[in-house]
Each structure stands twice: as structure tokens, then as C-alpha cells.
Design an enzyme around this catalytic site. Sequence first.
Site, PDB file in Angstrom:
ATOM      1  N   TYR A 140      -7.629 -10.761   1.454  1.00 25.43           N
ATOM      2  CA  TYR A 140      -7.892  -9.435   1.869  1.00 25.43           C
ATOM      3  C   TYR A 140      -8.058  -8.941   0.537  1.00 25.43           C
ATOM      4  O   TYR A 140      -9.083  -8.833  -0.086  1.00 25.43           O
ATOM      5  CB  TYR A 140      -7.303  -7.822   2.198  1.00 25.43           C
ATOM      6  CG  TYR A 140      -8.390  -6.506   2.046  1.00 25.43           C
ATOM      7  CD1 TYR A 140      -9.326  -6.297   2.738  1.00 25.43           C
ATOM      8  CD2 TYR A 140      -7.701  -5.674   1.065  1.00 25.43           C
ATOM      9  CE1 TYR A 140     -10.423  -5.511   1.724  1.00 25.43           C
ATOM     10  CE2 TYR A 140      -8.173  -4.940   0.695  1.00 25.43           C
ATOM     11  CZ  TYR A 140      -9.940  -3.813   0.875  1.00 25.43           C
ATOM     12  OH  TYR A 140     -10.600  -3.975   1.163  1.00 25.43           O
ATOM     13  N   LYS A 141      -7.677  -9.407  -0.399  1.00 22.94           N
ATOM     14  CA  LYS A 141      -8.184  -9.211  -1.349  1.00 22.94           C
ATOM     15  C   LYS A 141      -8.745 -11.377  -2.026  1.00 22.94           C
ATOM     16  O   LYS A 141      -9.120 -10.914  -3.603  1.00 22.94           O
ATOM     17  CB  LYS A 141      -7.082  -8.835  -2.849  1.00 22.94           C
ATOM     18  CG  LYS A 141      -6.627  -7.621  -2.379  1.00 22.94           C
ATOM     19  CD  LYS A 141      -5.521  -7.048  -2.654  1.00 22.94           C
ATOM     20  CE  LYS A 141      -4.578  -5.804  -3.399  1.00 22.94           C
ATOM     21  NZ  LYS A 141      -6.021  -4.483  -3.391  1.00 22.94           N
ATOM     22  N   HIS A 157     -13.123   2.152   5.202  1.00 20.12           N
ATOM     23  CA  HIS A 157     -12.432   1.853   5.016  1.00 20.12           C
ATOM     24  C   HIS A 157     -11.302   0.250   6.140  1.00 20.12           C
ATOM     25  O   HIS A 157     -10.475  -0.412   5.474  1.00 20.12           O
ATOM     26  CB  HIS A 157     -10.989   2.430   5.017  1.00 20.12           C
ATOM     27  CG  HIS A 157     -10.695   3.479   3.512  1.00 20.12           C
ATOM     28  ND1 HIS A 157     -11.483   4.990   3.357  1.00 20.12           N
ATOM     29  CD2 HIS A 157     -10.800   3.172   2.462  1.00 20.12           C
ATOM     30  CE1 HIS A 157     -10.609   5.120   2.298  1.00 20.12           C
ATOM     31  NE2 HIS A 157     -10.679   3.584   1.201  1.00 20.12           N
ATOM     32  N   ARG A 203      -5.950   7.562  -8.157  1.00 19.54           N
ATOM     33  CA  ARG A 203      -4.592   6.598  -7.898  1.00 19.54           C
ATOM     34  C   ARG A 203      -5.416   5.059  -8.935  1.00 19.54           C
ATOM     35  O   ARG A 203      -6.562   4.679  -9.583  1.00 19.54           O
ATOM     36  CB  ARG A 203      -5.103   6.533  -6.713  1.00 19.54           C
ATOM     37  CG  ARG A 203      -5.914   6.021  -6.298  1.00 19.54           C
ATOM     38  CD  ARG A 203      -6.185   5.688  -4.395  1.00 19.54           C
ATOM     39  NE  ARG A 203      -5.079   4.310  -4.236  1.00 19.54           N
ATOM     40  CZ  ARG A 203      -5.163   3.294  -3.797  1.00 19.54           C
ATOM     41  NH1 ARG A 203      -6.677   3.073  -3.956  1.00 19.54           N
ATOM     42  NH2 ARG A 203      -4.477   2.467  -3.711  1.00 19.54           N
ATOM     43  N   GLU A 260      -8.922  -1.232 -10.988  1.00 16.31           N
ATOM     44  CA  GLU A 260      -9.861   0.259 -10.608  1.00 16.31           C
ATOM     45  C   GLU A 260      -8.925   1.415 -10.502  1.00 16.31           C
ATOM     46  O   GLU A 260      -8.135   1.891  -9.893  1.00 16.31           O
ATOM     47  CB  GLU A 260     -10.787   0.243  -9.592  1.00 16.31           C
ATOM     48  CG  GLU A 260     -10.994  -1.126  -8.943  1.00 16.31           C
ATOM     49  CD  GLU A 260     -11.910  -1.213  -7.566  1.00 16.31           C
ATOM     50  OE1 GLU A 260     -12.774  -2.255  -7.452  1.00 16.31           O
ATOM     51  OE2 GLU A 260     -11.703  -0.169  -7.337  1.00 16.31           O
ATOM     52  N   TYR A 289       0.998  -0.559   0.300  1.00 14.76           N
ATOM     53  CA  TYR A 289       0.050   0.573   0.135  1.00 14.76           C
ATOM     54  C   TYR A 289       1.459   1.620   0.208  1.00 14.76           C
ATOM     55  O   TYR A 289       1.784   1.138   0.481  1.00 14.76           O
ATOM     56  CB  TYR A 289      -1.116   0.176   1.453  1.00 14.76           C
ATOM     57  CG  TYR A 289      -1.722  -0.926   1.395  1.00 14.76           C
ATOM     58  CD1 TYR A 289      -2.428  -1.057   0.189  1.00 14.76           C
ATOM     59  CD2 TYR A 289      -1.911  -1.976   2.542  1.00 14.76           C
ATOM     60  CE1 TYR A 289      -4.188  -2.252   0.996  1.00 14.76           C
ATOM     61  CE2 TYR A 289      -3.215  -2.651   2.562  1.00 14.76           C
ATOM     62  CZ  TYR A 289      -4.059  -2.729   1.148  1.00 14.76           C
ATOM     63  OH  TYR A 289      -5.325  -4.133   1.797  1.00 14.76           O
ATOM     64  N   ASN A 328      -6.672   0.809  -8.305  1.00 18.26           N
ATOM     65  CA  ASN A 328      -6.086  -0.337  -6.945  1.00 18.26           C
ATOM     66  C   ASN A 328      -6.606  -1.456  -7.682  1.00 18.26           C
ATOM     67  O   ASN A 328      -6.430  -1.686  -9.082  1.00 18.26           O
ATOM     68  CB  ASN A 328      -7.468  -0.059  -6.314  1.00 18.26           C
ATOM     69  CG  ASN A 328      -7.121  -0.531  -5.141  1.00 18.26           C
ATOM     70  OD1 ASN A 328      -6.094  -1.407  -4.332  1.00 18.26           O
ATOM     71  ND2 ASN A 328      -8.169  -0.777  -4.275  1.00 18.26           N
TER      72      ASN A 328
END
Lengths: 346, 324, 200
Positions: free
Chosen positions: A316-317, A193, A223, A265, A37, A225
Site C-alpha cells: 500500500y505504501k 479510505h 496524528r 505527514e 495501524y 502518518n
Amino acid sequence: MTIEFNTETFRGDFTYHNSAEAIARFPFPFPEDKYMYSVNIEPHVSFRPGSVYEHPFDVDEHYVSEVADRALVLNEDPLRSQSLPHMNLAGWDLLELLMTNLSESYPQWFELHQDGDRWHWINRPLGIDDTFTFLDNTTLPYGPMEYIMRQTQGDYALLDQRDDNLWMDAGVITTQADWSLDFDIGMNFMEWHGPVPLAHELGVFERALKFLLNLRQGQPVRRLNWTMTVHPRLDTSPENYAKWGVDRATVTPENAGEYMYLRVELQSLWRLPRSNAIVFPIRCYLISLQDLVTIPKWGRRLHRVLRDLPDELADYKGLTMTRPSVLQYLSQFDDGAQTSAGTFPD
Amino acid sequence: MTKSADRTPKIDVRVTQIVDVTSEIKRFRFEPTDGKPLPVFAGGAHVVVEMEDGDTLRRNPYSLMSSPGATDAYNISVRRDPGGRGGSMFMHDRVTVGSLLRLSHPVNLFPIDRRARKHLLFAGGIGITPTLAMMSELARYGDAFELNYAVRSENDGAYLDQLRNTYGKRVSIYRDDQGEQIPLTTLLAAQPLGTHLYVCGPGGMMNWVLSTAEGLGWPAQNLHSERFLAPPSGSPYEVRLAASDLSIKVGPHQSMLEAIEAAGVDAPYLCRGGACGQCETRVISFDGTLLHNDHYLTDDEHAGGQKVMPCVSRFEGRELVLDR
Amino acid sequence: MLVEGIKSRPIYSPLVARTGTLHLFMADGEGAQAILDLATTASPGFFERAHICYIPRAAAGRGFESALQALNPAAFYVGPTVAAALPRLAVELANAHMGTQIYLAGTEGMIGQAMVVALAAGVDQASIQREHRGSEARRVQCVHCKGITEDVTTQPAKCAHCGLMLLVRDHYSRRIGAFQGVCVDAEMPGTAPDPEEAFR
């Protein structure tokens, strides 16, 4: 630029596909061979003609089919489009932002004629020709946010700014990476978040929030993602997780190239003038691994990124179950050669 | 002539009308020189007006008071302030119809809270300007509001007749010289739950309104006041760029990053707002005070003096040497 | 999937007597004790401007009703259920003025539902005091069928509506007044672990 819009599906028989041009302009998200991150925010300015960064809001070959998929989702579950009462004005801000930008970027497809509050909007790819009164909800078939979102690729969240925080108080979310607008609406920046691991401890959200609170009108930022999905499914919502979660168990090293998609994204953030809200478009691009590895640099790099990804992040993904098969597939395309800096193909 | 290296988008305007509102207040009308529509703004927004006053570049924020949605021109009102930094005197004495000025895009640090069941506005003196735009907007959307406006006298009060004629009973005007006072406690106690309060005026008035409301149990979330942030400027200073073997000057309205760029040294950046960390630069040595304005470095790092974010931070002192 | 330590989880703190023109209390079960504790430090006359709405639930018969009544609030109401008491709160808020303070104490389920009513009345969430007392049982929304299951004590927990086994996350929606429940065995149906008591 001329584009033929694909006829394709994002569910059932999954006929979604990328042309050679679409592969070449795919927004590959990794500038180096590892990922962690960061507040990777940069000014959202026009960049590289033909790329997804050329126009403020990119319209590509998937436009017509993506909009059709959104209509299916909203029909099944109207809760994917919600606006708390105080966000109506922000919805009009959003409609204005999109209509003015789309008609400037793509005059062959979109036209906007303004005569005071009397607006005339033409959307040729979708066959829409509407006249309405700006700021008068009764002159549109839906609220202003939903009206324009039904003609737009990507999810949009509208964030109200107050009490030194941002509040997700409206949005149309039908192509999400496993989060629920219906559940999250009304939450502040830290709260929505909340489910993201590690980043809170790194202070990423605190810094990002401080930056966004100062976001200026006319100076949007962006940005990237990313995550991965099985099949080119746009609607990977928690609502339907019990339906798509089973797909993960079907991935093998043999079919990973065909079944697994990198999902990127392109997120941008814009200060809206009338409401002082921020709009947060989350535009999703999908590419199968077998298409991705046709760019040798991307095949090598994705292998290294996924191999070295911390377990919490992989979890998480949603990659825990599929990662071994994906790595086995991608390892064929990683000969250990050095990769060049930056995200674009060599 | 000081040239600004500020890369944020600017709007070039021509002054097309100047009106004496009172003996101390002038209203200026700005129209874009390129004839394109101005950016839309909302009630409570301000622009920063750049004035080239000889060698000095002045930057003053002024509330937009025209009707939000009007994109052909902006209006601001300026009160003459002989004791100020000089911007208002420049506007009053040097700016004429036809003068060319440069504006920032509108910024809104005093927005309307649209959750409110009712908007209760307080203004004192020149603090009326953001309130004018807010009321125009609230009236357009049919929201409940009322204004309580304190002025020194009928003659010193700006826009009194306009307010009375447009808004009737929704406006109450209190004239000091007539002994009229805002009945604050009674007024605050009578407001329906969900009312939001907005105040703009002299410091003493703002403190009185806000502290009285707090004392009656109004939550901080329902209290709004205009607080202009000073532009991130300061005294000029010199920086030694060790890796480039250059000494550069940073002007009063220039950021360290802009000065580095102006010297032709390539420096990384992304956000230019002190958040992303991209422009982080190692400090080799310094003799003076680093003025950290960023949100990126931790408090310990700020105290440590090893790093600086040149996009927003400044320096005061004898010597600063950077690894750039 | 992150389950614990999620920042949307509400933070509760002891009720404090604030300055105000009207004090609206709503409590259930052992939440009554939070009001009684506040009363020990409140200034004289505080309860002359207080309305108390109390739902005894599991704490019925422990004397909380009489103890609260003994505070001599300007209005005192004992309700049979939270659902029955919420419309009363909504009307009180619709008639209230600025300066009204809101105090909620008791189970997370009651606090969450009363918050929803207060937010709808235009009250900012940060100005509402909340103190959690009594059962840790959770109100859980099934993210799949949207049904709400009350008084959830196990992990995972069965959705009372669609029957899926749900992993109860710390992710909390103020607008719904409930925690999020996500199908625990979506990737491998039939592999859900046995429920164990997690929220007493």
C-alpha cells in the site's frame, strides 16, 4: 526564532535539503520498533518549543520553496484545487483559521489587521500585502481556500459533516501520497479510505470516524502518518504516477541513503465554526535516509520497522520494489542495541 | 463546593443584560470577562452553561440566538421550567446582571445543510432560539428560506414583532388561541427539489412535522431536527484502584478518568472521547452495572465486563475494582 | 495496490416502490426488467405519477419498450443514447418538487452519469435508488489523462485517449460516475500483462 528560507526544488534537480536544525526537529513517527495501524490521535496542543509541535501550523525553512512548488503544480493541473459549491463558507473558515494563527505564531512574518469585515493581510516572506472584504469572494484573486492555500505548506482537505459521516467536498492537494482529489472529491470517510488495506477489518476507520464526528471547536487533534518516496518529490500524485513510478526501479543499496526519503505527514483536524466542517491539514516532512541515520536511534528503529512491516502495508505504501535495497542500506546502522521509548532523539 | 476536573476549554462570562421577553422567557446577554472576542459560532449552535448552585454543578445546553459572527457577546433565551432539573429555575431566579458564569465552547448539533436549494424552517415555542441565529446567517448569505412558527398566543410568542419586521413575508406565525394551524401537507408538497427542512420545538410538533414529511416522500437526509444530548453525567459512585491501593469517589459531573487523575494516579489517555483506546483499563471485579459510553470497545467487550474506558464510561452499583 | 473490495464501490439493490408525489425512472438495456419487476408489487395507480425514460442500447428489439409503455406511465420517452437523455433528466429535476423519487436501473455507466445529474440538482445520493442490470462493463476514468473510456471489459484495459495500460480498480467516484484506472506498468514500462476479460 530566525529562519532563513531555503532556495530549493522538489523536482528536476531535487536540490531540497534539511539543515542540521531541521533534521533534529524532524517528526520521526515511530515510538517503538514496530508499526501497525492504530487510532493514534492526540490533542493538538503546543509541545516542546522548537519542535514541529510548538505552533498550531508549523512554518519551517522550506516554506517559500514549497509554496513555489505548489504554484507550479496548480499551474499544470488546476484540478488539484477544487471546492464543491456548498463549501465556500468552509473556505473562509479556513482562511480565518490560518491568518489568525500564523499572525499569532509568527508576527515577524505575518500580520492580520481586522476592521470589521475589512481585512488587511501581510505575508512578508512571499511579499503579499492585500486588503479584502471577509466573506466576499469578489475581493480576492482566488476563492478563499485557494488564496490562503497558495501561501501555506501542506495539503488541506475540507470535510463536510452530514448524515453521520464526513464528506471530502473541497481541498487543495498538491503534495499527496498517491491519492487524487479530483477522483475522491465528494466521497465519504469510508469511501476515500477504501483503498487502504487491513485497517477496515481492524475497525480503525469506524472508530476514527465516530471520534471525528464529535470533534469540538477549539480542541483540535493530530496524528502522524508516513510513507517513503524516491527523491524529495512533493507531488507524488496518481495523476503523475506514470512519470515518477519509474524512479523506484533506480534504487540500489548503494544509492538508497541518498535517493530514498522518509515522508512523514503531520495531520491535524479542526472543527470550523461557521461551516461546521472539519479541516484536515496534511503537512508533509521529508528526510533522506542518509540524514535520518545521523540520529542513531532513528536509523536502528526504521530498519526494524521496515524489516517487520506486513507485506500488504508495504505494498500500500508503494515499498515493495524498494524495500530490499532500503533494508540492506539501513542494516549497516542497526547494531541490535536497544532503543529508547518515544520518538525524539536520545 | 464541587470542583469540575473537566479539562475542556471554558469561557468565563459576565451577565450584562437580562430582558423579560414574555412572562415565561428571559433573554440573557453574556460578555467575556477577559474582554477577548468570543469564539465564532454558526446558526444552530449551543453552549453548555455551567451554574454553581450551592454544592451542585449544573450544566444546561442553550441555543445561541445572537447573530453568528458577533463575537462581543452571546445571547440565549431561557424558558422557565418548574418541572425540569432545576437549571432554568436557577437562571430565572438566581442569575442577575453581574453574575459570573462559565460556558463551554459552542457546539453545533443542528447545522445548516449548505447544499440546500432552499431552507424550510419550523419552530414551536422556545424552539425559536436556534432558528433566529440560522435565519440571521441565511439572510446574510442571501440563501432562500422561510420560517413557520407556532406559538400559543400573541402574548406568549417570543420575538414575534422582531421577526415580522426583519423578515416580512418569509415568516408565517400561527397562533393556537386564534385557531391558526400550519398547513403542513400543502406547504411540504410545494417545496422545490433540494429543499432541506429544520424543526425545533416541543416533541409532539417535531414528530408531526417529521413524520408528515416522511409520509410525503421526503428523504431522511433532508430532514434536520435539534436533539440535545444530555451531558455525560450520572450518579456519584466509588471506584477501588487496586494497583494504587486507593478508593476514589467519582462525582456526578466528573468522569472516571478525571477522578483517577484528581486522586494523583497517572493514567494514560489521548482523545478523552471514547475513541482512541488509550485509556482502556482492566476491570478486576464489579458488583453492579458498567455504563459503557465509548465507541472503542466492541459490543461483546461491553457485555463481557473485562474492560472499561474511564474517559467516558460510568458505573452504577456497589463496587467496582480496576487494575489501575 | 488494492484493486478489489474497495469500499467506494457502489452498492446496488432492487428497486422498491416508495411513497412519493412523482416517480422518475431512468433505465437502459436490461434495466427495463427492473422496472417491470417493481410494477408487479406497486400499488394500483402508481404509474399515473411516474415518468419513464428508457434507452434500449443492447437490449433493443427485445420488446422492453412496449412492455414499459403498457404500464401507462404519465410520461414515456425512449432515447437513442444516455448522453441524449441526460439533459431531459436535468430539466425534469429542475422543475420537480420534494416528494419526487428517483429510480435508476441498468448499466453502471448510465447509473453513474444519471447520479451526477441528480446530485447537481441538489438531491442527496442516499435517496436515489439504483439497481444494476445487464452488462458488467465499466466506465473507467484514466487518472493520468482524465479521459473516460466506456464499456471496459478487460483487465488491464487500454485508455482510449492516452493509450496507457490501466489497472481498473474497484475505487469508484460518484462525482465522475466512473471507476479509477491507474497505469499498470509505471514502475517498469513495457511490462503490462495482456488484457483478459474481467467484466462481462
